[in-house]
Scaffold this motif. Sequence first.
Motif, short mmCIF file in Angstrom:
data_model
loop_
_atom_site.label_atom_id
_atom_site.label_comp_id
_atom_site.label_asym_id
_atom_site.label_seq_id
_atom_site.Cartn_x
_atom_site.Cartn_y
_atom_site.Cartn_z
N GLY A 50 -8.98 106.12 69.07
CA GLY A 50 -8.95 105.65 67.69
C GLY A 50 -9.86 106.47 66.79
N VAL A 51 -11.03 106.84 67.32
CA VAL A 51 -11.98 107.65 66.55
C VAL A 51 -11.38 109.02 66.25
CG1 VAL A 51 -14.26 108.74 66.60
CG2 VAL A 51 -13.96 106.44 67.55
N LEU A 52 -10.77 109.64 67.27
CA LEU A 52 -10.16 110.96 67.09
C LEU A 52 -8.96 110.90 66.15
CD1 LEU A 52 -10.29 112.38 70.74
CD2 LEU A 52 -11.69 113.10 68.80
N ALA A 53 -8.20 109.83 66.24
CA ALA A 53 -7.01 109.68 65.39
C ALA A 53 -7.42 109.66 63.91
CB ALA A 53 -6.25 108.42 65.76
N LYS A 54 -8.54 109.00 63.60
CA LYS A 54 -9.03 108.97 62.22
C LYS A 54 -9.49 110.36 61.79
CE LYS A 54 -10.47 104.14 61.82
NZ LYS A 54 -11.63 103.21 61.69
N MET A 55 -10.18 111.04 62.70
CA MET A 55 -10.72 112.37 62.38
C MET A 55 -9.59 113.38 62.12
SD MET A 55 -13.27 114.75 64.69
CE MET A 55 -14.68 113.66 64.53
N TYR A 56 -8.54 113.31 62.94
CA TYR A 56 -7.44 114.27 62.83
C TYR A 56 -6.27 113.76 61.98
CZ TYR A 56 -9.47 117.31 66.41
OH TYR A 56 -10.28 118.18 67.12
N GLU A 57 -6.41 112.51 61.48
CA GLU A 57 -5.33 111.86 60.73
C GLU A 57 -4.03 111.91 61.52
OE1 GLU A 57 -5.34 113.88 56.97
OE2 GLU A 57 -7.03 112.72 56.21
N SER A 58 -4.13 111.55 62.77
CA SER A 58 -3.00 111.65 63.70
C SER A 58 -1.94 110.58 63.43
CB SER A 58 -3.49 111.51 65.15
OG SER A 58 -4.52 112.45 65.42
N GLU A 59 -0.70 110.95 63.67
CA GLU A 59 0.43 110.03 63.45
C GLU A 59 0.61 109.07 64.63
OE1 GLU A 59 3.74 112.62 62.87
OE2 GLU A 59 2.81 113.67 61.17
N LYS A 60 0.11 109.44 65.80
CA LYS A 60 0.40 108.65 67.00
C LYS A 60 -0.78 108.67 67.95
CE LYS A 60 3.81 108.61 70.79
NZ LYS A 60 4.91 109.38 71.41
N ILE A 61 -1.00 107.54 68.64
CA ILE A 61 -2.02 107.45 69.69
C ILE A 61 -1.32 107.10 71.00
CG2 ILE A 61 -4.00 106.14 70.56
CD1 ILE A 61 -4.88 105.69 67.70
N THR A 62 -1.61 107.87 72.05
CA THR A 62 -1.02 107.58 73.36
C THR A 62 -2.13 107.44 74.40
OG1 THR A 62 0.95 108.87 72.79
CG2 THR A 62 0.61 108.35 75.13
N HIS A 63 -2.26 106.24 74.96
CA HIS A 63 -3.28 105.95 75.96
C HIS A 63 -2.84 106.41 77.35
CE1 HIS A 63 -6.08 103.17 73.75
NE2 HIS A 63 -5.05 103.17 72.92
#
Length: 362
Positions: A50-63
């Motif tokens: 979640g932290v990286l997704a905010k930093m990179y403004e990512s469209e998708k998170i995959t655990h």
Amino acid sequence: MKIGIVGLPNVGKSTLFNSITNAGAECANYPFCTIEPNVGVVPVPDERLGVLAKMYESEKITHAIIEFVDIAGLVKGASKGEGLGNKFLSHIRETDSILEVVRCFDDSNIVHVDGDIDPIRDIDTINLELILADLDTVNKRIERATKLAKGDKKYIEEEQAFKKIKVALEDGKSARTVSLTEEEKEIIKDAFLLTMKPIMYVANISENDIGKEDNEYVRKVKDYAKTENAQVITLCVKIEEELSALEGEDKKEMLKALEIDESGLDKVIRASYDLLGLMSFLTAGKKEVRAWTIKKGTKAPQAAGKIHSDFERGFIKAEIVSYNDLIENGSFQKVKELGLVRLEGKDYIMQEGDIVEFKFNV
């Protein structure tokens, strides 16, 4: 990678599975409610994504994911075919490790298959059936190796390795407690011994015991687990089932009311992942932030192969920054300026939390 959830009837096993997976496995207060194993695939909790997704403004998170199998309740005599017997044992054989749920609370409304509460007796009941099944396997392997051992070093070594395990099994100990060389481990590998699988215990306590010191039952389970170098996680399955139905602020409020930092289920999932000897490396970008599952000790080219086989075949270098360095400095550009981005070659062993971009030839 599969983790088999086992336990005697009515210890909270299927309720725990439901809580972990929200898969709706049937759950009732009688033995053999679970006959065919239920399977659930669940994400491994990882706040870093979640932290990286905010930093990179990512469209998708995959655990990263892990698979849990809810295996039917066991009774004495399973190794001889009692209850669901051989079916139960075959389902365990197909898993990579075992999560054993042990009842550590009193409640006259929930019957115990043996009439009273004794967690060590319960553990011994299951372990004995697994040991007896393994003993049968080991005896057959020794018999075969003895016949083929005449002058053949390979079978002489096989016979000796299995005899070493037989001594432990006959003494009521699991195969995983036996000290084996790497060569011996390789020799016995294809026997798929049940008691060789890594194990973790979940001590199921009552709502009244949450946040308190360990009760007598839990202390006994922890003392027993030390003899196997196994981990114990204490939780209230009933409360975890309620927590699993909540999201966001509602879940946070309930955790706060219970005065606990995180759900016991998150601990179970993470500990199960670790029990299998797994770890995650991360990739991050605009399209996706993702955790990739690899075995601890995996080298960079093989890790690249988890993304695509072409990455492994054409591997050149891995551009790596540690998650902590990236978060501490706020951006990839900053860590690059500070010289904290490393280029690693084919012999690099991947570390937990490496954020990677692989360089390869097509």
